[in-house]
Design a protein around this motif. Sequence first.
Motif, PDB file in Angstrom:
ATOM      1  N   GLU A 302       0.754  -1.188   0.001  1.00 48.37           N
ATOM      2  CA  GLU A 302      -0.004  -0.079  -0.168  1.00 48.37           C
ATOM      3  C   GLU A 302       0.864   1.229   0.111  1.00 48.37           C
ATOM      4  N   GLY A 303       0.246   2.360  -0.394  1.00 51.06           N
ATOM      5  CA  GLY A 303       1.089   3.431  -0.423  1.00 51.06           C
ATOM      6  C   GLY A 303       1.721   3.942  -1.774  1.00 51.06           C
ATOM      7  N   ALA A 304       2.029   5.122  -2.074  1.00 50.81           N
ATOM      8  CA  ALA A 304       2.534   5.401  -3.298  1.00 50.81           C
ATOM      9  C   ALA A 304       3.892   5.380  -3.290  1.00 50.81           C
ATOM     10  N   LEU A 305       4.626   5.100  -4.509  1.00 55.50           N
ATOM     11  CA  LEU A 305       5.808   5.314  -4.647  1.00 55.50           C
ATOM     12  C   LEU A 305       6.120   5.834  -5.673  1.00 55.50           C
ATOM     13  N   SER A 306       7.566   6.351  -5.954  1.00 57.11           N
ATOM     14  CA  SER A 306       7.990   7.243  -7.015  1.00 57.11           C
ATOM     15  C   SER A 306       9.349   6.509  -7.687  1.00 57.11           C
ATOM     16  N   VAL A 307       9.660   6.831  -8.661  1.00 56.30           N
ATOM     17  CA  VAL A 307      10.911   6.508  -9.395  1.00 56.30           C
ATOM     18  C   VAL A 307      11.797   7.582 -10.019  1.00 56.30           C
ATOM     19  N   GLN A 308      13.196   7.546 -10.089  1.00 60.80           N
ATOM     20  CA  GLN A 308      13.873   8.520 -10.329  1.00 60.80           C
ATOM     21  C   GLN A 308      14.955   7.673 -11.633  1.00 60.80           C
ATOM     22  N   VAL A 309      15.189   8.520 -12.707  1.00 54.69           N
ATOM     23  CA  VAL A 309      15.992   7.566 -13.698  1.00 54.69           C
ATOM     24  C   VAL A 309      17.145   8.527 -14.222  1.00 54.69           C
ATOM     25  N   ALA A 311      20.272  11.586 -12.462  1.00 54.46           N
ATOM     26  CA  ALA A 311      20.881  11.842 -11.299  1.00 54.46           C
ATOM     27  C   ALA A 311      20.304  13.080 -10.848  1.00 54.46           C
ATOM     28  N   HIS A 312      19.710  13.949 -11.797  1.00 52.91           N
ATOM     29  CA  HIS A 312      18.785  15.438 -11.448  1.00 52.91           C
ATOM     30  C   HIS A 312      17.560  15.424 -12.033  1.00 52.91           C
ATOM     31  N   GLY A 313      16.889  14.414 -12.379  1.00 54.57           N
ATOM     32  CA  GLY A 313      15.723  14.357 -12.609  1.00 54.57           C
ATOM     33  C   GLY A 313      14.813  14.476 -11.431  1.00 54.57           C
ATOM     34  N   ALA A 314      13.441  14.645 -11.770  1.00 53.00           N
ATOM     35  CA  ALA A 314      12.472  14.613 -10.922  1.00 53.00           C
ATOM     36  C   ALA A 314      11.874  13.181 -10.563  1.00 53.00           C
ATOM     37  N   PRO A 315      11.374  12.992  -9.681  1.00 53.83           N
ATOM     38  CA  PRO A 315      10.726  11.684  -9.222  1.00 53.83           C
ATOM     39  C   PRO A 315       9.348  11.687  -9.539  1.00 53.83           C
ATOM     40  N   VAL A 316       9.064  10.571 -10.258  1.00 58.28           N
ATOM     41  CA  VAL A 316       7.745  10.293 -10.846  1.00 58.28           C
ATOM     42  C   VAL A 316       6.923   9.293 -10.175  1.00 58.28           C
ATOM     43  N   PRO A 317       5.677   9.355  -9.916  1.00 60.31           N
ATOM     44  CA  PRO A 317       4.702   8.549  -9.280  1.00 60.31           C
ATOM     45  C   PRO A 317       4.718   7.205  -9.932  1.00 60.31           C
ATOM     46  N   ALA A 318       4.859   6.008  -9.558  1.00 55.26           N
ATOM     47  CA  ALA A 318       4.796   4.799 -10.199  1.00 55.26           C
ATOM     48  C   ALA A 318       4.384   3.698  -9.274  1.00 55.26           C
ATOM     49  N   ALA A 319       4.258   2.712  -9.803  1.00 57.25           N
ATOM     50  CA  ALA A 319       3.927   1.169  -8.958  1.00 57.25           C
ATOM     51  C   ALA A 319       4.806   0.193  -9.493  1.00 57.25           C
ATOM     52  N   LEU A 320       5.144  -0.634  -8.701  1.00 53.41           N
ATOM     53  CA  LEU A 320       5.882  -2.029  -9.076  1.00 53.41           C
ATOM     54  C   LEU A 320       5.045  -3.127  -9.770  1.00 53.41           C
TER      55      LEU A 320
END
Length: 377
Positions: A302-309, A311-320
């Motif tokens: 449960e709960g929201a995750l985020s990913v970053q691809v 080094a200076h990129g913004a995190p993006v909401p995502a799911a595994l």
Amino acid sequence: MRVLAALSGGVDSAVAAARAVEAGHDVVGVHMALSRTRDQFRTGSRGCCSIEDAGDARRAADVLGIPYYVWDLSERFEETVVADFLAEYAAGRTPNPCVRCNEHIKFATLLDKALALGFDAVCTGHYARVVTRPDGSHELHRARDLAKDQSYVLAVMGPERLARSIFPLGDVASKDETRREAAARGLSVSAKPDSYDICFVADGDTQGFLRDRLGARPGEVVDTSGAVVGTHDGAYAYTVGQRRGLALGRPAPDGRPRYVLAVEPVHNRVVVGSADELVVDHVHADRAVWYDDAAASGAPREGALSVQVRAHGAPVPAALAHADAQRLSVALHEPLRGVAAGQSLVVYDGTRVVGQATVTSAERTPAPAGSAAGTRA
């Protein structure tokens, strides 16, 4: 604790070492010599670990009153970080050498040597936080100063090495605060500019470095229909999402800019197309490093995750979408543009690092007719 402080010659590592001394640790400073190339040893080095930096590190150690050594890790650095950099570009991928340096040098070779010599931990000037759980295990979190946060490039180290690492600057409010503290402590590096660019590319010309090491390999630049629209001197010099430096002889039919969509090393070919064709919403990665056993087992969460691809990129909401001990796939809630194989993908739960892996591929799920979605570059 006996602590080995990695002194790069910059202001961050100097203040981190000073804080370790102030905390009562038995601190020894060490500078890692990572290159034997004289071109890199010059005044105003753009990267780090130059001969100029070694002198600055020694002066910082003198001010702090701690022993100081220089360790020659250049052979190991060439065999791991530089070799990986060349192999990844030759294979059409986009590596992050700072991630590999943290993996192979700072938190493998350096830490292993420190432990063998009886040290309890390694201290560095990275901006990240280590949080100890009630059961004694450790979590890697983003730094307080999100603008300087380096958890992205540290995530590859894994929980066992994290337990032996100290990041005294994790709670610093800003880089300006670090500089003020350095000046107050009498450290001459307080106003030294930040290092940037790839440390082993002396003049900042990555394409020139690749060409010198890999040789010229002329080939074609084609569009998605297979039509030849230009030529290149080596497909390895291009990366997915690149726009500048394509030097195409034929404009796009609609007059819009072209971007690199794919690098095909087997055919020595670069494929270009529109910005829209770079958009992806699913990313797959392997060589996973996990900080969360439940996530690694693929257990529902449960709960929201985020990913970053980046080094200076913004995190993006995502799911595994999938996870096991070696691999992971994420479904992005906001599409990204220009995700390249070889990039590091880091999964976060708030500020906490859940896991890290190396991107193998990315794709876009066909949108239902009539729908529209925004993307992040």
